[in-house]
Design an enzyme around this catalytic site. Structure first.
Site, short mmCIF file in Angstrom:
data_model
loop_
_atom_site.label_atom_id
_atom_site.label_comp_id
_atom_site.label_asym_id
_atom_site.label_seq_id
_atom_site.Cartn_x
_atom_site.Cartn_y
_atom_site.Cartn_z
N ASP A 193 0.87 -1.18 0.00
CA ASP A 193 0.00 0.00 0.00
C ASP A 193 0.90 1.23 0.00
OD1 ASP A 193 -2.30 1.67 0.26
OD2 ASP A 193 -2.03 1.75 2.42
N TYR A 210 -0.62 8.41 -2.48
CA TYR A 210 -0.67 8.10 -3.92
C TYR A 210 -1.85 8.84 -4.57
CZ TYR A 210 2.45 3.92 -3.74
OH TYR A 210 3.49 3.05 -3.62
N GLY A 211 -2.85 9.12 -3.77
CA GLY A 211 -4.10 9.70 -4.28
C GLY A 211 -3.94 11.04 -4.96
N CYS A 256 -4.54 -1.24 -1.97
CA CYS A 256 -4.68 0.20 -2.16
C CYS A 256 -5.67 0.44 -3.30
CB CYS A 256 -3.31 0.78 -2.51
SG CYS A 256 -3.31 2.54 -2.89
N ASN A 257 -6.76 1.11 -3.00
CA ASN A 257 -7.77 1.40 -4.03
C ASN A 257 -7.19 2.28 -5.14
OD1 ASN A 257 -10.79 0.70 -2.88
ND2 ASN A 257 -9.34 1.17 -1.24
N THR A 258 -6.37 3.24 -4.74
CA THR A 258 -5.81 4.19 -5.71
C THR A 258 -4.90 3.46 -6.69
OG1 THR A 258 -5.81 5.79 -3.91
CG2 THR A 258 -4.63 6.40 -5.90
N CYS A 315 -10.92 3.67 0.47
CA CYS A 315 -9.48 3.80 0.67
C CYS A 315 -9.13 2.91 1.86
CB CYS A 315 -9.14 5.26 0.96
SG CYS A 315 -7.45 5.52 1.52
N HIS A 339 -6.94 3.07 4.03
CA HIS A 339 -6.59 3.75 5.28
C HIS A 339 -7.84 4.01 6.13
CE1 HIS A 339 -2.73 4.62 3.33
NE2 HIS A 339 -2.28 5.16 4.45
N1 DGL Z 1 -4.65 3.27 0.98
C1 DGL Z 1 -4.70 4.00 -0.26
C2 DGL Z 1 -6.01 3.69 -0.97
O1 DGL Z 1 -6.63 2.68 -0.67
C3 DGL Z 1 -4.43 5.43 0.05
C4 DGL Z 1 -4.07 6.19 -1.17
C5 DGL Z 1 -3.17 7.36 -0.94
O2 DGL Z 1 -2.02 7.14 -0.57
O3 DGL Z 1 -3.60 8.47 -1.22
O4 DGL Z 1 -6.45 4.39 -1.84
#
Ligand code: DGL
Length: 259
Positions: A10, A42-43, A73-75, A183, A185
């Site tokens: 992630d 990452y978003g 990680c969804n992103t 997300c 998190h």
């Molecule tokens: N845990 C990441 C997700 O599921 C967070 C993305 C990020 O770092 O902005 O999207």
């Protein structure tokens, strides 16, 4: 190969919410978790940057002999999964916001989704929403700042509470009955969300579904670990070990790695 570890990554500590579901359903599997906290969030990055970072993480996990990769990680999933599956031969499991179950169960015909900018602007997310939500209203909200606060250990801060209040208000005003956490998190914010949301609103995320899917794919590829020994559970982070340990506890192997 089947005794090798499941590799999970992630953009930081959030994917440990997925790791917990995996470890619960597959307690004999060895796991290696990479928290790329140094490059979070990452978003806010471009699709190309997200693909490059995801490949770097997978290359590292494969160098450690992983048999399957979970993109926790969804992103990263919504921006990179196709390229990743085209690039690597190991099975790759991704995670997407649980739009479908929320859309199927909503009674008020209105659902809320809290996710990163990268996820909400991705093609894959648009395709999924178009497919399942034509009959309902979807209130989308970018969780600006939430990942960074979690990464710096400020889950219970006043700043977090203030941001959540702002983000939830339009959803509550629109009469949502489901809030989708898009997300990995955000499951760590459930106690705060429950405090702020009216009682009838249900919160859903995709953690369990990812674990079930991982088990199915391991079975399909004859990759389930046959050993009943205590598994090796390793965590590597290029950021704060303290924050990572605060979320998973002190019993595991946690190591700093510059990647
Ligand atoms: N845990 C990441 C997700 O599921 C967070 C993305 C990020 O770092 O902005 O999207």
């Amino acid at each position: 190969m089947s005794t090798q570890a499941i590799g999970i990554f992630d953009s930081g500590v959030g994917g440990t919410s997925i790791w917990k579901e995996l470890n619960l359903l597959l307690p004999h599997e060895n796991t290696i978790y990479l928290a790329d906290s140094k490059h979070a969030p990452y978003g806010e990055k471009t699709k190309e940057e997200i693909i490059t970072l995801s490949k770097k993480n997978i290359d590292l996990l494969l160098s450690k002999g992983c048999k399957l990769i979970v993109v926790a990680c969804n992103t990263a999933t919504t921006n990179a999964i196709k390229v990743l599956r085209d690039t690597y031969s190991v099975p790759i499991i991704g995670i997407e916001p649980a739009i479908k179950p929320a859309a199927l169960q909503t009674k008020t015909k209105t659902i809320g989704i809290l996710a990163t900018k990268g996820t909400l602007s991705s093609e894959l997310f648009h395709r999924t929403t178009d497919l399942f939500t034509s009959h309902i209203k979807v209130i989308e909200q970018v969780g600006v700042g939430l990942v960074s606060l979690i990464e710096s250990g400020e889950i219970n801060s006043e700043e977090m509470k203030a941001l959540l209040k702002i983000y939830l208000k339009p959803m509550v005003d629109a009469n949502i009955d489901y809030l989708v956490l898009g997300c990995t998190h955000y499951p760590y914010l459930i106690p705060q969300l429950l405090e702020l949301l009216p009682k009838h609103i249900k919160i859903i995320d995709s953690g369990k579904a990812v674990a079930v899917q991982t088990k199915a794919v391991l079975e399909q590829h004859h990759l389930l670990n046959p050993s009943l020994k205590k598994p090796k559970l390793q965590f590597y982070s290029n950021g704060s070990l303290e924050v990572l340990i605060s979320l998973i506890g002190e019993t595991y192997h946690v190591e700093y790695l510059n990647f």
